[in-house]
Motif scaffolding. Structure first.
Motif, short mmCIF file in Angstrom:
data_model
loop_
_atom_site.label_atom_id
_atom_site.label_comp_id
_atom_site.label_asym_id
_atom_site.label_seq_id
_atom_site.Cartn_x
_atom_site.Cartn_y
_atom_site.Cartn_z
N GLU A 224 0.81 -1.22 0.00
CA GLU A 224 0.00 0.00 0.00
C GLU A 224 0.84 1.27 0.00
O GLU A 224 0.52 2.23 -0.71
N GLU A 228 0.27 4.14 -2.70
CA GLU A 228 -0.17 5.49 -2.33
C GLU A 228 0.77 6.54 -2.92
O GLU A 228 0.34 7.59 -3.38
N LEU A 231 -0.07 7.18 -6.48
CA LEU A 231 -1.27 7.99 -6.74
C LEU A 231 -0.92 9.45 -7.00
O LEU A 231 -1.70 10.19 -7.61
N ARG A 239 -0.71 6.46 -12.28
CA ARG A 239 -1.80 6.65 -11.31
C ARG A 239 -2.92 5.64 -11.53
O ARG A 239 -3.50 5.11 -10.57
N ALA A 243 -4.27 2.92 -8.82
CA ALA A 243 -5.68 2.90 -8.40
C ALA A 243 -6.29 1.53 -8.62
O ALA A 243 -7.04 1.02 -7.77
N LEU A 246 -5.04 -0.77 -5.89
CA LEU A 246 -5.64 -0.44 -4.59
C LEU A 246 -7.10 -0.86 -4.53
O LEU A 246 -7.63 -1.11 -3.44
N SER A 252 -7.21 -1.00 2.77
CA SER A 252 -6.29 0.13 2.58
C SER A 252 -6.96 1.45 2.99
O SER A 252 -8.19 1.55 3.13
N ARG A 254 -7.13 4.06 1.11
CA ARG A 254 -7.95 4.52 -0.02
C ARG A 254 -9.32 3.86 0.00
O ARG A 254 -10.34 4.49 -0.29
N ARG A 257 -11.41 5.74 2.28
CA ARG A 257 -11.88 7.00 1.70
C ARG A 257 -13.02 6.76 0.72
O ARG A 257 -13.97 7.55 0.65
N ARG A 290 -7.42 12.54 -6.79
CA ARG A 290 -6.19 11.80 -6.45
C ARG A 290 -6.46 10.32 -6.34
O ARG A 290 -5.62 9.48 -6.70
N ASP A 291 -7.64 9.94 -5.84
CA ASP A 291 -7.98 8.53 -5.66
C ASP A 291 -8.42 7.85 -6.96
O ASP A 291 -8.78 6.67 -6.95
N GLY A 314 -13.64 0.72 -5.46
CA GLY A 314 -12.63 1.03 -4.46
C GLY A 314 -13.05 0.79 -3.03
O GLY A 314 -12.20 0.64 -2.15
#
Length: 483
Positions: A224, A228, A231, A239, A243, A246, A252, A254, A257, A290-291, A314
């Motif tokens: 992770e 991260e 990302l 990226r 993603a 993840l 994680s 993310r 989130r 960003r995610d 996610g």
């Protein structure tokens, strides 16, 4: 030594007038018992050719380069009938090439189980076959005995050495470095992670993306931190890879989130007939971008369904059971009307190999991605259930059937043979042609034989059933020969 001249004389005038001489004591060769004069002559001619070639090759070598003599081989040789069957498979196979390889593997496994070894005279042919058939190579030991392992070492020593991997990973070409990293992920994921992390800053964007994608092999929670970091990479490709990886780590940060974004969008509605009501997510803020949630396009309507897909992929699947207050199976039942969300959840459960959700989803949908995740015994039971219930196209089950350990259990074999015997069963038979004979257990041999005896003008079905019957018959002969 007059052996070679005497051998030439016997070949010229015939063994009736000049019998083949015995092999010289110096060669330490013990000819097979019960050979005719003609067979002895041919065997010794082959021996003379091998000795002559070896002498020429060794004449150019220093004494230090000569191989050590073969050590004694004390393991008992396979019986006459078992040896004859192996000889037949290696020289004049009565079945197709794929079945031949499987029967040779069966022979090796039986020899190992009964503590017998391959006759020395058959070792070169067997090792040559193993060079092209990994399935055979995997089962050579212990049946090839001490002499066979000696021959393997000789071949390895005289074969051309591979290039090997450079000590400094950074000097490898990009594709080679990715291959090496993927190999390392299989054996030592932590070392691969450390290797990439150490060189991350000096790699180009394309290399970072390709190397990071290898983390799909043996993906771990410990990955992770590097994901991260990725990302925040300048390159979109990097990226996106981060993603996607993840998405497969539901514990994680993310994932947490994404859960916070998904929860406000879900609620249960209805009194008698409850179902999910799902809102679409708002435009992404900086953290969402960003995610990996896509930004609004410069023109046209935003893809809000695509955003929802990204959030669902996610977030932990537990978000759905938390909102529904039910287990995975009951929660899946509430999602039947949400086709797109259902597909996204199915894909997510398959990627994460979440068995609880996989089992729940299989109650609603027969999907190859889900079936492949189940333990092999449970996969068999599930396939039998789906085949007999007629809930899915049997042809779509060819892939999971091929991936199951062989032989299958009697119930699955019976279900598959029932499908093959059906009106359009020849198509399924053709899809399973190369694996069905070995996949059927001995208990199914009679059923396959009865199906073959029926009048049938479907050539594909007859061919596959004939191969199955031949394979089972030969395999029974192998079993009898070793007992």
């Amino acid at each position: 030594m007059t052996w070679l001249p005497d051998l030439r004389t016997a070949a010229l005038v015939g063994t009736a007038r000049h019998p083949a001489p015995p092999p010289p004591v110096e060669l330490a060769v013990r000819p097979p018992e019960g050979q005719s004069s003609e067979e002895s002559l041919l065997d010794q001619a082959a021996l003379a050719d091998s000795v002559t070639r070896a002498a020429r090759a060794c004449s150019t070598l220093d004494a230090a380069d000569l191989p050590e003599p073969a050590p004694p081989d004390d393991a008992p040789e396979a019986s006459g009938e078992a040896s004859r069957l192996l000889d037949l498979l290696l020289t004049q196979p009565p079945v197709g090439l794929e079945l031949r390889s499987q029967l040779v593997t069966d022979w090796l496994q039986a020899a190992g189980a009964y503590g017998r070894r391959v006759p020395h005279r058959l070792l070169p042919l067997l090792l040559s076959l193993a060079d092209t058939k990994p399935g055979v190579a995997k089962h050579l030991n212990p049946a090839i005995g001490t002499r066979g392992r000696w021959l393997q070492d000789l071949k390895a020593g005289t074969s051309k050495p591979g290039q090997g991997m450079a000590e400094d990973w950074t000097v490898l070409k990009s594709a080679d470095a990715t291959t090496e990293l993927e190999r390392l992920r299989r054996t030592d994921p932590a070392a691969a992670r450390g290797q990439l992390g150490t060189h991350w800053e000096i790699l180009g964007a394309r290399e970072r993306a390709a190397h990071l994608a290898t983390f799909g092999t043996n993906l771990q929670d410990d990955d992770e931190e590097l994901l991260e970091l990725a990302l925040d990479d300048k390159a979109k490709t990097v990226r996106e890879v981060a993603a996607g990886l993840l998405d497969r780590l539901p514990a994680s940060a993310r994932a947490g989130r994404m859960a916070a974004r998904l929860l406000p969008l879900l609620r249960i509605k209805g009194v008698l007939r409850k179902q999910f009501e799902i809102d679409l997510p708002p435009g992404p803020d900086a953290a969402a971008l960003r995610d990996g949630i896509q930004p609004d396009p410069r023109s046209g309507e935003p893809d809000r369904l695509g955003r929802l897909d990204a959030v669902v992929r996610g977030a932990p699947l537990d978000v759905w059971t938390t909102v529904s207050g039910r287990g995975p199976a009951a929660t899946v039942a509430l999602l039947k009307g949400e086709t797109r969300v259902f597909e996204t959840i199915l894909t997510t459960a398959a990627q994460r190999a979440d068995l609880g959700w996989v089992r729940a989803l299989l109650e609603v949908r027969t999907d190859l991605r889900l079936l492949s995740i189940l333990p092999s015994d449970e996969r068999e039971d599930t396939l039998v259930r789906h085949i007999r219930a007629g809930t899915s196209n049997p042809f779509a089950l060819a892939t999971p059937l091929r991936e199951l350990p062989k032989p299958w259990g009697p119930d699955l074999a019976d279900a598959v043979l029932g499908q093959i015997a059906a009106k359009n069963g020849g198509q399924l038979a053709a899809l399973l042609a190369d694996i069905l004979p070995a996949a059927l257990p001995p208990e199914a041999a009679g059923q396959a034989r009865r199906l073959l005896e029926r009048s049938d003008d479907d050539a594909a079905r007859r061919r596959v059933l004939r191969d199955a019957v031949q394979y089972q018959s030969f395999r029974q002969s192998l079993t009898d020969a070793f007992q």
